[in-house]
Scaffold this motif. Structure first.
Motif, PDB file in Angstrom:
ATOM      1  N   TYR A   1       0.750  -1.116  -0.188  1.00 45.10           N
ATOM      2  CA  TYR A   1       0.166  -0.055   0.093  1.00 45.10           C
ATOM      3  C   TYR A   1       1.069   1.296  -0.070  1.00 45.10           C
ATOM      4  O   TYR A   1       2.000   1.210   0.193  1.00 45.10           O
ATOM      5  CB  TYR A   1      -1.096  -0.020   1.229  1.00 45.10           C
ATOM      6  CG  TYR A   1      -1.999  -0.943   1.099  1.00 45.10           C
ATOM      7  CD1 TYR A   1      -3.286  -0.472   0.421  1.00 45.10           C
ATOM      8  CD2 TYR A   1      -1.823  -2.367   1.534  1.00 45.10           C
ATOM      9  CE1 TYR A   1      -4.382  -1.300   0.282  1.00 45.10           C
ATOM     10  CE2 TYR A   1      -3.071  -3.094   1.525  1.00 45.10           C
ATOM     11  CZ  TYR A   1      -4.074  -3.007   0.914  1.00 45.10           C
ATOM     12  OH  TYR A   1      -5.310  -3.814   0.735  1.00 45.10           O
ATOM     13  N   GLU A   2       0.058   2.369  -0.455  1.00 47.78           N
ATOM     14  CA  GLU A   2       0.509   3.749  -0.348  1.00 47.78           C
ATOM     15  C   GLU A   2       1.419   4.032   0.867  1.00 47.78           C
ATOM     16  O   GLU A   2       2.611   4.927   0.899  1.00 47.78           O
ATOM     17  CB  GLU A   2      -0.318   4.788  -0.697  1.00 47.78           C
ATOM     18  CG  GLU A   2       0.236   5.960  -1.237  1.00 47.78           C
ATOM     19  CD  GLU A   2      -1.102   7.044  -1.417  1.00 47.78           C
ATOM     20  OE1 GLU A   2      -0.876   8.139  -1.654  1.00 47.78           O
ATOM     21  OE2 GLU A   2      -2.164   6.463  -1.192  1.00 47.78           O
ATOM     22  N   ASP A   3       1.004   3.713   2.112  1.00 49.80           N
ATOM     23  CA  ASP A   3       1.346   3.995   3.407  1.00 49.80           C
ATOM     24  C   ASP A   3       2.599   3.177   3.717  1.00 49.80           C
ATOM     25  O   ASP A   3       3.334   3.303   4.884  1.00 49.80           O
ATOM     26  CB  ASP A   3       0.592   3.690   4.459  1.00 49.80           C
ATOM     27  CG  ASP A   3       0.007   2.648   5.000  1.00 49.80           C
ATOM     28  OD1 ASP A   3       0.205   1.597   4.033  1.00 49.80           O
ATOM     29  OD2 ASP A   3      -0.543   2.361   5.879  1.00 49.80           O
ATOM     30  N   GLY A   4       3.348   2.196   2.806  1.00 50.36           N
ATOM     31  CA  GLY A   4       4.391   1.432   3.176  1.00 50.36           C
ATOM     32  C   GLY A   4       4.052   0.318   3.906  1.00 50.36           C
ATOM     33  O   GLY A   4       5.012  -0.568   4.222  1.00 50.36           O
ATOM     34  N   SER A   5       2.700  -0.171   4.014  1.00 50.77           N
ATOM     35  CA  SER A   5       2.436  -1.371   4.549  1.00 50.77           C
ATOM     36  C   SER A   5       2.235  -2.537   3.790  1.00 50.77           C
ATOM     37  O   SER A   5       1.792  -2.379   2.440  1.00 50.77           O
ATOM     38  CB  SER A   5       1.304  -1.262   5.528  1.00 50.77           C
ATOM     39  OG  SER A   5      -0.013  -1.104   4.749  1.00 50.77           O
ATOM     40  N   VAL A   6       2.367  -3.751   4.072  1.00 48.21           N
ATOM     41  CA  VAL A   6       1.856  -4.848   3.348  1.00 48.21           C
ATOM     42  C   VAL A   6       0.992  -5.820   4.031  1.00 48.21           C
ATOM     43  O   VAL A   6       0.913  -5.918   5.315  1.00 48.21           O
ATOM     44  CB  VAL A   6       3.011  -5.862   3.004  1.00 48.21           C
ATOM     45  CG1 VAL A   6       2.832  -7.227   2.518  1.00 48.21           C
ATOM     46  CG2 VAL A   6       4.129  -5.014   2.237  1.00 48.21           C
ATOM     47  N   ALA A   7      -0.029  -5.864   3.114  1.00 48.36           N
ATOM     48  CA  ALA A   7      -1.279  -6.896   3.893  1.00 48.36           C
ATOM     49  C   ALA A   7      -1.529  -8.121   3.323  1.00 48.36           C
ATOM     50  O   ALA A   7      -1.442  -8.183   2.115  1.00 48.36           O
ATOM     51  CB  ALA A   7      -2.523  -6.021   3.915  1.00 48.36           C
ATOM     52  N   LEU A   8      -2.032  -9.113   4.259  1.00 46.60           N
ATOM     53  CA  LEU A   8      -2.424 -10.430   3.680  1.00 46.60           C
ATOM     54  C   LEU A   8      -3.961 -10.283   3.711  1.00 46.60           C
ATOM     55  O   LEU A   8      -4.279 -10.445   4.729  1.00 46.60           O
ATOM     56  CB  LEU A   8      -1.632 -11.580   4.515  1.00 46.60           C
ATOM     57  CG  LEU A   8      -2.197 -12.864   3.967  1.00 46.60           C
ATOM     58  CD1 LEU A   8      -1.608 -13.365   2.592  1.00 46.60           C
ATOM     59  CD2 LEU A   8      -1.833 -13.876   5.060  1.00 46.60           C
ATOM     60  N   TRP A   9      -4.452 -10.622   2.725  1.00 42.93           N
ATOM     61  CA  TRP A   9      -6.025 -10.915   2.497  1.00 42.93           C
ATOM     62  C   TRP A   9      -6.447 -12.376   2.403  1.00 42.93           C
ATOM     63  O   TRP A   9      -5.788 -13.067   1.627  1.00 42.93           O
ATOM     64  CB  TRP A   9      -6.520 -10.039   1.435  1.00 42.93           C
ATOM     65  CG  TRP A   9      -6.719  -8.609   1.396  1.00 42.93           C
ATOM     66  CD1 TRP A   9      -5.528  -7.769   1.090  1.00 42.93           C
ATOM     67  CD2 TRP A   9      -7.555  -7.838   2.174  1.00 42.93           C
ATOM     68  NE1 TRP A   9      -5.949  -6.441   1.734  1.00 42.93           N
ATOM     69  CE2 TRP A   9      -7.165  -6.327   2.201  1.00 42.93           C
ATOM     70  CE3 TRP A   9      -8.777  -7.983   2.664  1.00 42.93           C
ATOM     71  CZ2 TRP A   9      -8.147  -5.269   2.489  1.00 42.93           C
ATOM     72  CZ3 TRP A   9      -9.787  -7.025   2.921  1.00 42.93           C
ATOM     73  CH2 TRP A   9      -9.216  -5.697   2.769  1.00 42.93           C
ATOM     74  N   ASP A  10      -7.607 -12.877   3.111  1.00 45.04           N
ATOM     75  CA  ASP A  10      -8.054 -13.947   2.860  1.00 45.04           C
ATOM     76  C   ASP A  10      -9.126 -13.565   1.878  1.00 45.04           C
ATOM     77  O   ASP A  10     -10.325 -13.049   2.349  1.00 45.04           O
ATOM     78  CB  ASP A  10      -8.837 -14.796   4.182  1.00 45.04           C
ATOM     79  CG  ASP A  10      -9.398 -15.936   3.903  1.00 45.04           C
ATOM     80  OD1 ASP A  10     -10.148 -16.101   3.061  1.00 45.04           O
ATOM     81  OD2 ASP A  10      -9.250 -17.096   4.558  1.00 45.04           O
ATOM     82  N   VAL A  11      -9.123 -13.907   0.905  1.00 46.31           N
ATOM     83  CA  VAL A  11     -10.171 -13.799  -0.191  1.00 46.31           C
ATOM     84  C   VAL A  11     -11.440 -14.223  -0.176  1.00 46.31           C
ATOM     85  O   VAL A  11     -12.518 -13.525  -0.205  1.00 46.31           O
ATOM     86  CB  VAL A  11      -9.594 -14.120  -1.809  1.00 46.31           C
ATOM     87  CG1 VAL A  11     -10.645 -13.594  -2.645  1.00 46.31           C
ATOM     88  CG2 VAL A  11      -8.251 -13.083  -2.056  1.00 46.31           C
TER      89      VAL A  11
END
Length: 329
Positions: free
Chosen positions: A187-197
């Motif tokens: 993301y734009e704020d420098g974070s990485v997220a893991l989503w369960d689709v």
């Protein structure tokens, strides 16, 4: 007195492809319709053209024009059949049929976001596949089942999270355990997220960078990933069995700005594309720096590995360099 040890000479490209006539923003290796030993290379340019290159003759075999002179930002072939996906700044995701020399757009999807985020594909049971792309809302990711274009879901961050726009995406699936698709998003704020689709929820989120995440790649066998951003830090992170992300280590570079990162298919090497015109090679397990490829004269926008280990780098100097480094054994 012993003579001083000189550093090893910088390697030269195996060869260079010229003729895109504009900056190169996307690269992808493709086995071609005949499954020939020498792969083809696809390149997407600022002018909106996709070139299909023969690495045997080192010339463009054909040119695809489907994005109305708008920059091509992403290329991906599907593992079944001979279909190519191309994403452009014209807000279109085009599906091409490349079988038997054809080069026609057979379908397209309208994108809702004009951002820089590249799409990602998860090819499941033939002929269905899944695509994740930037959604209508500035912080949303849209998941479609293809080729029916059926909406699977829209992934929107929780109300108290303000990560900004998604900048890079990677769909993946754990073949040996849960078949549920997962999405990694930078993301734009420098974070990485893991989503369960399937659950449409964030399993884990980590702050990796102080600037927008420009590129990420994930090694599903080692459950480790890497991301680069507009700053001069590479972040390496891991995913545990509880689906929790954790930053393992960071590696500081000489200059800021990583446009792309990619792990070689054998999971031995990592390549980065730099705003400082350089490609950097690391040992993927140890993150030991192995080489700095100082050939291009403008930003390197993209890097790609072939299955046989060949490396391609595309730059704003309108050239594509091809490298043979630390060949697979």
């Amino acid at each position: 007195m012993a003579a001083p040890t000189l550093p090893p000479p910088l390697p030269d490209p195996q060869f260079v492809l010229r003729g895109t006539q504009s900056a190169v923003h996307a690269l992808h290796f493709y086995r071609g319709t005949q499954g020939q030993g020498c792969p083809l290379l696809l390149s997407g340019s600022l002018s909106g053209l996709v070139h299909i290159w023969s690495l045997h003759t080192r010339r463009a075999l054909t040119t695809l024009d489907g994005h109305g002179s708008q920059c091509v930002t992403w290329l991906q072939t599907l593992p079944h059949g001979h279909q190519l996906l191309s994403q452009g700044r014209d807000l279109r995701l085009c599906l091409w049929d490349l079988a038997e020399g054809r080069n026609a757009v057979v379908d397209s999807v309208r994108l809702e976001s004009v951002g820089f985020c590249r799409s990602t594909v998860l090819a499941r049971a033939q002929p269905r596949w899944m695509v994740a792309m930037p959604g209508r809302g500035s912080d949303e990711v849209e998941i479609l089942e293809m080729p029916s274009k059926t909406s699977v879901c829209t992934l929107k961050p929780e109300a108290d999270a303000k990560p900004g726009m998604p900048m890079c995406l990677e769909l993946w699936q754990q073949a040996n355990s849960s078949p549920r698709p997962r999405l990694l998003a930078g993301y734009e704020d420098g974070s990485v997220a893991l989503w369960d689709v399937s659950e449409r929820k964030v399993c884990s989120r980590i702050t990796c960078h102080t600037e927008p995440v420009m590129g990420l790649d994930f090694d599903s066998q080692k459950a480790r990933g890497v991301s680069g951003s507009a700053e001069k830090v590479l972040a390496v992170w891991s995913l545990d069995e509880q689906q929790s992300l954790k930053v393992c280590r960071t590696h500081e570079l000489t200059n800021p700005g990583i446009a792309d990162v990619t792990i070689r298919p054998d999971r031995k090497l990592l390549a980065t594309a730099g705003w400082d015109h350089r490609v950097r090679i690391f040992h993927w397990r140890t993150m030991k720096p192995l080489a700095v490829l100082d050939f291009h004269t403008a930003t390197v926008h993209c890097v790609a590995f072939a299955d046989d280990g060949l490396l391609a780098a595309g730059s704003g100097d309108r050239r594509i360099s091809i490298w043979s480094l630390y060949q697979r054994t």
